[in-house]
Structure formats: C-alpha cells, structure tokens
Design a protein around this motif. Structure first.
Motif, PDB file in Angstrom:
ATOM      1  N   PRO A   1       0.803  -1.209   0.000  1.00 41.11           N
ATOM      2  CA  PRO A   1       0.000   0.000   0.000  1.00 41.11           C
ATOM      3  C   PRO A   1       0.844   1.271   0.000  1.00 41.11           C
ATOM      4  N   VAL A   2       2.023   1.190   0.588  1.00 37.27           N
ATOM      5  CA  VAL A   2       2.906   2.355   0.585  1.00 37.27           C
ATOM      6  C   VAL A   2       3.365   2.647  -0.830  1.00 37.27           C
TER       7      VAL A   2
ATOM      8  N   LEU B   1       1.906   1.757  -3.491  1.00 40.64           N
ATOM      9  CA  LEU B   1       0.719   2.134  -4.260  1.00 40.64           C
ATOM     10  C   LEU B   1       0.449   3.628  -4.166  1.00 40.64           C
ATOM     11  N   ARG B   2       0.475   4.121  -2.937  1.00 35.23           N
ATOM     12  CA  ARG B   2       0.230   5.547  -2.743  1.00 35.23           C
ATOM     13  C   ARG B   2       1.256   6.389  -3.476  1.00 35.23           C
TER      14      ARG B   2
ATOM     15  N   ALA C   1       9.836   5.678  -0.518  1.00 29.92           N
ATOM     16  CA  ALA C   1       9.184   4.864   0.513  1.00 29.92           C
ATOM     17  C   ALA C   1      10.077   4.685   1.730  1.00 29.92           C
TER      18      ALA C   1
ATOM     19  N   ARG D   1      -9.737   5.839  -0.964  1.00 26.20           N
ATOM     20  CA  ARG D   1      -8.927   4.694  -1.321  1.00 26.20           C
ATOM     21  C   ARG D   1      -9.717   3.393  -1.418  1.00 26.20           C
TER      22      ARG D   1
END
Lengths: 228, 228
Positions: B18-19, B21-22, B44, B110
């Motif tokens: 998810p990191v 992804l953001r 990241a 999200r």
DNA sequence: TGATGTGAACCCATTCACAGCC
DNA sequence: GGCTGTGAATGGGTTCACATCA
C-alpha cells in the motif's frame, strides 16, 4: 548510519509489552495476584515461550514453579516503557481525527495527557476539543516549551504533514506519531511512528479477498512504522 | 491449526505494497510514467533490493534496464490488494472514533465506502455521521446482508468489543478491523486486524525515553495485528 | 513437582551481489 | 550501460526442549 549501541529490547517483543501490560492491569482489577506464562499467553493470544522470552528481556522477575507477581510485573513493564510518568502530548491538526484523538479516553487512561491542539484553520481556533482550546499553529513552539512536550501527534491532511513535522522538530519535540499517509522526512535522532488507517484497511481487504478465493487463513501481521 | 496452502505474498512485503501504491498514485498525478526501484525506495524510505523483491511477488512487471511503468504497476498492486473494487464497510460504534473514521476522507479516497454506522446508545441513533445515518446495533445483520458487507470496523469501548465482534461474525462479516484495545475471540477463518492507538503511543514513549537516556536511534518497527 | 529462563534449532525477512535482459 | 529479478548469505525472531530452581 551509526546505530551502534542497540536498544535492549527487540522490536518485536517491545510491541507486545503493552499488550501484556493491559492484561496485567485487567487481572489486577479482578484481584488476581499471580499469573503464569501459560495464562498470559492465552489472554494475549500468543505462545507461552514467547511470553517468557519477552519478559526475560526486562529481567528475571518470575518465580520458578510459581509464575509472575501481577503487581510487580505491571510495575516493571510500566517502568521499562516509561509509563511511570504522564507524558504531555501536543496534537497538530484539529480535524475529525485530531478531535477524536483529543477526546479519546484511552489516551488519558494510559499515562498520556493532551496539553495542546493546534491548527492553521482560523475557524477551528478557539473551539474546545477534549478539554483543550485549539490554538493557532504559530503557537506550537510556545506550547512545546512551556509544557515540556516531547511527543507530538500529526493529524493533518497529507499535504501539511511534512510542514507539521518540521514545526514539531523545530520546537524541540523528539518523537512523532504520524497519522497522515506520508513518509516524513525528519533529522537523525527523531523518532517517527506511523499509523495509516487506510493502509490497514487495504491490507485487510487483501485478506478478505484471499478468504473468498481460497479459504486460507492468513497468519499474524504487522503495520509499518518507521523511525529515523 | 491447519494453515497449509500459504498466502502467496509474505506478510512483511504485503504491508509495504500500500505504501508503494500511494507513491505510484502520487507520481502518476505528477505525470510521471516510469519509475526505478531506486526512486521508489527513496520515496518509501526503504532499500531498493527490498522494493524489487516485494514487487517480484506480484509477477515480473518491470523492464530491465528501464524500470517500472507507473500506470501498469499501479493497476497490478491494486488488483492484488483487491482495490479494483470498492468495499462496503460497516462501523460498529458511533463515538468519537467511529465518527472520525466515518468522516475520514482517506477511507473513501482509497476504495472503501461506509454503508452503515451502528450504535447501541439511543441518543446517537438517527444522527448523521459521514453522510450515513446511525442506526441501532440490532439492524447490523440487516445492513450487512443488504449491502453485502464483508469488512467491519469495531470502534466501541473495550468492554463491548467482543460483543460487537460476535454480532459482526454472526451477520456474516469475514474481516474485522479492531480499534478497541482487546484481543478478540473469533472463529477460525475470520480475519482480524488490530490497531491500538494507546499501544502505539506507549511504544513511542519508550523510544522517547531511550532518546533521553542514551542517544540511540531505534530501528524500524511494527504494530501487532492478529488474525484467527 | 511445576513453572521459569534460556541455549539451540528453525524459519522468515532483509540484504547482497550478480546473472539476465533491455 | 542500466536496471530488474533472484539465488545465496546474513540476521532477527520464534519455537522447542530442557536445565534450573522455588
């Protein structure tokens, strides 16, 4: 780069100590005076060997053949975690999340107290949140110094999180809990811990998806938190 | 006891997807089309080898000598995490935390949407929270079935958390995010993920205490989350 | 006897370093 | 030449099993 004289307690064990602590407090309120690693393990949903090893990092506070004294162990964990004092905390951001945190009884019940809530939005300034009046972000440094704050919480939108972190660091705060979904850039020596609610949900949705495709049970998990 | 056909993606890697992804979404909105593992790692705050290994669990979506296509990688991570659909979510508990979560824009931004907020306190029922009207806890099962909810959030006080979990499970919810500081007891196959805000603070206070005694920087960390 | 404390074995995660492909 | 993908090595965490001691 130079992280030589390691912290004593391993990261993973550290994360479980608060869990044991809470259980011990609950046991004490039920007038339980002794507890075995087996019982603690049951209540914490981990295995007994892990409990014993975790507790052994604190020292040898158990009694062989008997177990652990609830009161004494409680005190030792609290001391190790620094919870024998009440930490003053400042919250940056008085939006929904900031308000919820300020009002959250769990925080004050467990050795923390909110001494300031700041925001840049003038419409929020002056309102009462969790018993504290919201002040302008410009007064952050003043609050931090006046109340000797060393822990700050960032509850701003993502785009203001870095700015908030900079302000906190400049004001002298040494540890930051970050609720914004951003990787913060802080000087060496400042502790940052991140909680990203949407990230947690995303991981959960993956589990749920796994549940639907095969019926596999995912094992234990963990949420990221970084320090620098 | 029987956890044989393992989930593909290792736990630790899953928590970082998810990191990435953001970051990818942010890059795309800056019209960046390609990214290297080096760049992603930088953004990241992890190392490049880790990024490559994490992404390799999804498949071989990079191009040697070039890097990763931002759009394509974004899509693949979303697909893997189950974020190419919008998950309906129900919140149990309309207190401060429940309200904050319901109002939290990050959730809807999200791939999640709140379809119900329930509470047992009659004074809260009927009020509008995050665009949803709070209903009585008795109607939980009805909402879950009507809206095909498979993810529930527990935002009740600790003493009602187990009861909330039981209701959710009985209603057919398969994954639970627990904000109450309690170890939940759920049937095999139900995913539970726990976020304990006070626990996070307790760990941070330990870091802060370390900072003050020696000037050691703690390394990366993680928050517990259990599933059963 | 009974439960702790802990070396040793095991297992997962991270990192290295380089082969493989553009 | 550059960057990905990945076996191999390393390191940390978990679990086992038993010596140890009340």
């Amino acid at each position: 780069m130079s992280d030589s004289p390691r912290r004593r307690i391993p990261e993973a064990a550290l994360g479980r100590l608060p869990v044991y602590l809470r259980i011990l407090v609950d046991l004490a309120s039920d007038s339980v005076t002794r507890v075995s690693s087996e019982q603690l393990a049951e209540l914490a949903a981990v295995n007994a060997a892990k409990v014993r090893k975790d507790l052994s990092y604190l020292g040898t506070y158990g009694t062989r053949g008997v177990g652990y004294d609830v009161q004494f162990l409680t005190y030792q964990i609290q001391r190790e975690l620094g919870l024998n004092q009440s930490w003053p905390i400042v919250i940056v951001g008085a939006g929904n999340l900031g308000q919820a945190l300020a009002n959250f009884s769990g925080i004050s019940e467990r050795g923390f107290h909110i001494v300031g809530v700041v925001d840049k939005d003038s419409s929020k300034i002056g309102s009462l949140v969790g018993g504290v009046r919201v002040t302008h972000a410009d007064e952050l440094a003043q609050i931090v110094q006046a109340k000797s704050v060393s822990i700050g919480i960032i509850a701003t939108p993502a785009q203001h999180a870095q700015e908030a972190a900079d302000s906190l660091v400049r004001a002298g705060v040494g540890s930051i809990m970050n609720f914004a979904p951003t990787v913060l850039n802080v000087p060496e020596g400042v502790n940052v811990r991140k909680v990203d609610l949407a990230l947690e949900l995303q991981i959960l949705s993956y589990y749920e998806q796994c549940r639907n495709t095969s019926n596999v049970t995912p094992a234990d998990t963990a949420t990221g938190a970084v320090s620098a």
